[in-house]
Scaffold this active site. Structure first.
Site, PDB file in Angstrom:
ATOM      1  N   HIS A 127       0.930  -1.504   0.206  1.00 29.33           N
ATOM      2  CA  HIS A 127      -0.130   0.085  -0.055  1.00 29.33           C
ATOM      3  C   HIS A 127       0.865   1.381   0.107  1.00 29.33           C
ATOM      4  O   HIS A 127       2.451   1.481   0.671  1.00 29.33           O
ATOM      5  CB  HIS A 127      -0.810   0.162   1.593  1.00 29.33           C
ATOM      6  CG  HIS A 127      -1.774   1.137   1.341  1.00 29.33           C
ATOM      7  ND1 HIS A 127      -1.454   2.076   1.857  1.00 29.33           N
ATOM      8  CD2 HIS A 127      -3.442   1.061   1.301  1.00 29.33           C
ATOM      9  CE1 HIS A 127      -2.331   3.496   1.793  1.00 29.33           C
ATOM     10  NE2 HIS A 127      -3.643   2.082   1.246  1.00 29.33           N
ATOM     11  N   ASP A 204       2.994  -4.409   7.903  1.00 27.28           N
ATOM     12  CA  ASP A 204       1.698  -3.928   7.793  1.00 27.28           C
ATOM     13  C   ASP A 204       0.805  -4.414   7.901  1.00 27.28           C
ATOM     14  O   ASP A 204       0.474  -5.467   7.215  1.00 27.28           O
ATOM     15  CB  ASP A 204       1.442  -2.867   6.486  1.00 27.28           C
ATOM     16  CG  ASP A 204       0.366  -2.306   5.810  1.00 27.28           C
ATOM     17  OD1 ASP A 204      -0.738  -2.383   6.806  1.00 27.28           O
ATOM     18  OD2 ASP A 204       0.107  -2.045   4.942  1.00 27.28           O
ATOM     19  N   GLN A 207      -4.917  -5.101   6.610  1.00 29.30           N
ATOM     20  CA  GLN A 207      -6.039  -5.648   5.848  1.00 29.30           C
ATOM     21  C   GLN A 207      -5.959  -7.907   6.941  1.00 29.30           C
ATOM     22  O   GLN A 207      -6.465  -8.660   6.638  1.00 29.30           O
ATOM     23  CB  GLN A 207      -5.586  -5.772   4.881  1.00 29.30           C
ATOM     24  CG  GLN A 207      -5.838  -4.847   3.833  1.00 29.30           C
ATOM     25  CD  GLN A 207      -7.229  -4.353   4.382  1.00 29.30           C
ATOM     26  OE1 GLN A 207      -8.091  -5.497   4.397  1.00 29.30           O
ATOM     27  NE2 GLN A 207      -7.574  -2.858   3.962  1.00 29.30           N
ATOM     28  N   LYS A 230     -10.258  -0.881  10.690  1.00 23.94           N
ATOM     29  CA  LYS A 230     -11.075  -2.050   9.281  1.00 23.94           C
ATOM     30  C   LYS A 230     -11.261  -3.336  10.072  1.00 23.94           C
ATOM     31  O   LYS A 230     -11.429  -4.673   9.807  1.00 23.94           O
ATOM     32  CB  LYS A 230      -9.422  -2.593   8.373  1.00 23.94           C
ATOM     33  CG  LYS A 230      -9.110  -1.169   7.688  1.00 23.94           C
ATOM     34  CD  LYS A 230      -8.024  -1.756   6.735  1.00 23.94           C
ATOM     35  CE  LYS A 230      -7.388  -0.075   6.453  1.00 23.94           C
ATOM     36  NZ  LYS A 230      -7.657   0.431   5.431  1.00 23.94           N
ATOM     37  N   CYS A 368      -4.745   2.506  -3.224  1.00 19.45           N
ATOM     38  CA  CYS A 368      -3.530   3.209  -2.938  1.00 19.45           C
ATOM     39  C   CYS A 368      -2.707   2.238  -2.769  1.00 19.45           C
ATOM     40  O   CYS A 368      -1.764   2.259  -2.363  1.00 19.45           O
ATOM     41  CB  CYS A 368      -3.670   3.571  -1.469  1.00 19.45           C
ATOM     42  SG  CYS A 368      -5.090   4.363  -1.340  1.00 19.45           S
TER      43      CYS A 368
HETATM   44  N1  C6P Z   1      -6.512   0.435   2.737  1.00 22.92           N
HETATM   45  C1  C6P Z   1      -8.049   0.117   1.624  1.00 22.92           C
HETATM   46  O1  C6P Z   1      -9.656   0.704   0.464  1.00 22.92           O
HETATM   47  P1  C6P Z   1      -4.933   3.547   7.345  1.00 22.92           P
HETATM   48  O2  C6P Z   1      -5.180   4.707   6.298  1.00 22.92           O
HETATM   49  O3  C6P Z   1      -3.753   3.813   7.854  1.00 22.92           O
HETATM   50  O4  C6P Z   1      -6.391   3.483   8.387  1.00 22.92           O
HETATM   51  O5  C6P Z   1      -4.356   2.293   6.754  1.00 22.92           O
HETATM   52  C2  C6P Z   1      -3.751   2.297   5.629  1.00 22.92           C
HETATM   53  C3  C6P Z   1      -3.034   1.114   4.903  1.00 22.92           C
HETATM   54  C4  C6P Z   1      -2.104   0.375   4.763  1.00 22.92           C
HETATM   55  N2  C6P Z   1      -2.128  -0.500   4.221  1.00 22.92           N
HETATM   56  C5  C6P Z   1      -2.804  -1.685   4.163  1.00 22.92           C
HETATM   57  C6  C6P Z   1      -2.540  -2.653   3.750  1.00 22.92           C
HETATM   58  C7  C6P Z   1      -4.291  -0.871   3.866  1.00 22.92           C
HETATM   59  O6  C6P Z   1      -4.839  -1.289   3.332  1.00 22.92           O
HETATM   60  C8  C6P Z   1      -4.573   0.704   4.525  1.00 22.92           C
HETATM   61  C9  C6P Z   1      -5.909   0.668   4.276  1.00 22.92           C
HETATM   62  C10 C6P Z   1      -7.794   0.923   1.856  1.00 22.92           C
HETATM   63  O7  C6P Z   1      -7.571  -0.926   0.780  1.00 22.92           O
HETATM   64  C11 C6P Z   1      -7.570   2.847   2.131  1.00 22.92           C
HETATM   65  S1  C6P Z   1      -6.816   3.359   0.719  1.00 22.92           S
END
Ligand code: C6P
Length: 410
Positions: A127, A204, A207, A230, A368
């Site tokens: 991401h 990370d 997910q 999430k 993203c």
């Molecule tokens: N992905 C998606 O629709 P935040 O925004 O900080 O809570 O998470 C960022 C992030 C980091 N790593 C992974 C693997 C992610 O999937 C995400 C967030 C969302 O896929 C919003 S772009």
């Protein structure tokens, strides 16, 4: 075994009032859980209760409310510590979310300990939040980024990863579950490989945490970061887990209240962990809500929920594979929650718009993760992503919607 028998998805849906909504005259089919999941009533109630009964600033006051608020916030930290099996609650740092978790490590660990010419390994399916902070560091310090390639199924090439280590490799940052492909990476094995070269690893887990049991000690992650929103919790709060030894060596990248023991104009002494990294008034209600989220997950049969999600994902994969012109992007053997696809000749944004007419919420775009799109030679995908409350009936509604998209747009 038919997991529907041991996991009552219709009962779970009752806990999420928003799912009862009607959108464009149709029952909402919410399949955008990788972007953010819905919140159960108990989490909303607890956040409301906090504001009604305890609202106050934490770690500061001697008065009744401040004491209660501090207790609730710190109790949440301990629940999260148990949930991920961290060794110590001081290793559990509240952040805004995964993005801040990565930025904290890039700023407080890598900026301090890496120098020009050192190498950081990331993967082809990161991401943007696990790419851009390392590029910023590259531009500032002259470190190099090396990227683990993946195959056409969206699986990382672990043999190649193993050959990427040199004596300049100083850090690895990898995603546990890809938000664009759904691939589950073998992070335990990847950490093990990095540790053989004495290289620390950040994972990370944005997910992963909603869809599997995470044991940070078993994985042996040096850092592991994730977002509450999430995993059925509130937005604006997440966790950076870090091994205490590393966190102790690091210098905070944000200064302010709560992260200090004493301040004079000549010198500041930083606070102990975890407060050293938690400058300013935090998202207190978010932390309390996160604690309630952990209680919610602990209160259900989470293993059965995970099995149910796997079954729904498998069902959706089969159903969509049978639709002519649909191409599934991300066909790894190990997958969680995410089904990305394209329809030959139709732009994903148009797919999303037509599905929305029928109350079906999916995400379309690059998610993203633009390098993933480039790797597959496509501008974007349509992405259905599942949570424990999704059903096979909803997958059937999605399939019907896709047939309609093909009919309408030809
Ligand atoms: N992905 C998606 O629709 P935040 O925004 O900080 O809570 O998470 C960022 C992030 C980091 N790593 C992974 C693997 C992610 O999937 C995400 C967030 C969302 O896929 C919003 S772009």
């Amino acid at each position: 075994m038919d997991v529907e028998k041991t996991f009552d998805v219709h009962r779970i849906r009752e806990d999420f009032p928003i799912l009862k909504q009607v959108v464009n005259g149709k029952p909402l089919v919410y399949l955008d859980n990788a972007a953010t999941s819905q919140k159960p009533q108990v989490v909303l109630d607890e956040m409301n209760r906090y504001y009604l009964e305890e609202n106050s600033n934490i770690h500061r006051g001697v008065h009744f409310l401040s004491d209660k608020a501090t207790q609730s916030y710190e109790a949440a930290r301990k629940k999260i510590r148990n949930f991920i099996n961290a060794n110590d609650h001081r290793e559990v740092i509240f952040v805004r979310g995964t993005t801040e978790g990565v930025n904290l490590v890039a700023s407080s660990y890598a900026r301090r300990f890496l120098k020009e010419g050192d190498e950081i390994i990331i993967s082809a399916m990161e991401h943007h939040s696990n790419i851009v902070p390392w590029q910023m560091l590259r531009d500032e310090k002259g470190v190099k980024l090396r990227v683990i390639p993946m195959n056409d199924n969206g699986e990382l090439l672990i043999d190649e990863y193993e050959t990427m280590f040199t004596n300049r490799t100083k850090f690895v940052a990898i995603v546990h579950v890809s938000n664009a492909l759904g691939t589950i990476n073998p992070v335990k094995q990847m950490v093990n490989i990095a540790h053989r070269h004495d290289v620390p690893v950040l994972i990370d887990g944005a997910q992963a945490v909603p869809h599997m049991r995470i044991d940070v000690q078993d994985i042996d992650a040096d850092f592991y970061t994730f977002s509450a929103h999430k995993m059925y919790g509130p937005t604006g709060v997440g966790i950076l887990y870090g091994k205490r030894r590393l966190l102790e060596e690091m210098i905070p990248y944000q200064g302010g209240g709560d992260m200090i023991k004493s301040v004079t104009f000549e010198k500041t002494i930083y606070n102990d962990l975890p407060h050293k990294f938690e400058a300013g008034t935090p998202n207190i209600v978010g932390g309390v809500g996160f604690g309630a989220t952990i209680d919610f997950i602990n209160g259900i049969d989470f293993d059965a929920a995970i099995a149910h999600e796997e079954e729904v994902l498998g069902y959706a994969t089969n159903v969509l594979s049978d639709i002519k012109r649909v191409r599934i992007i991300g066909t790894a053997r190990e997958k969680a929650s995410v089904l990305s696809f394209t329809i030959d000749g139709i732009h994903p944004h148009d797919i999303g718009t037509i599905l929305d007419d029928d109350g079906i919420a999916i995400r379309t775009g690059h998610h993203c993760a633009q390098p993933v799109m480039i790797r597959f030679g496509i501008p974007a995908t349509a992405r259905a992503s599942f949570a424990m409350y999704n059903t096979k009936e909803e997958v059937d509604v999605l399939a019907k919607g896709i047939h309609k998209v093909i009919e309408v747009l030809g």
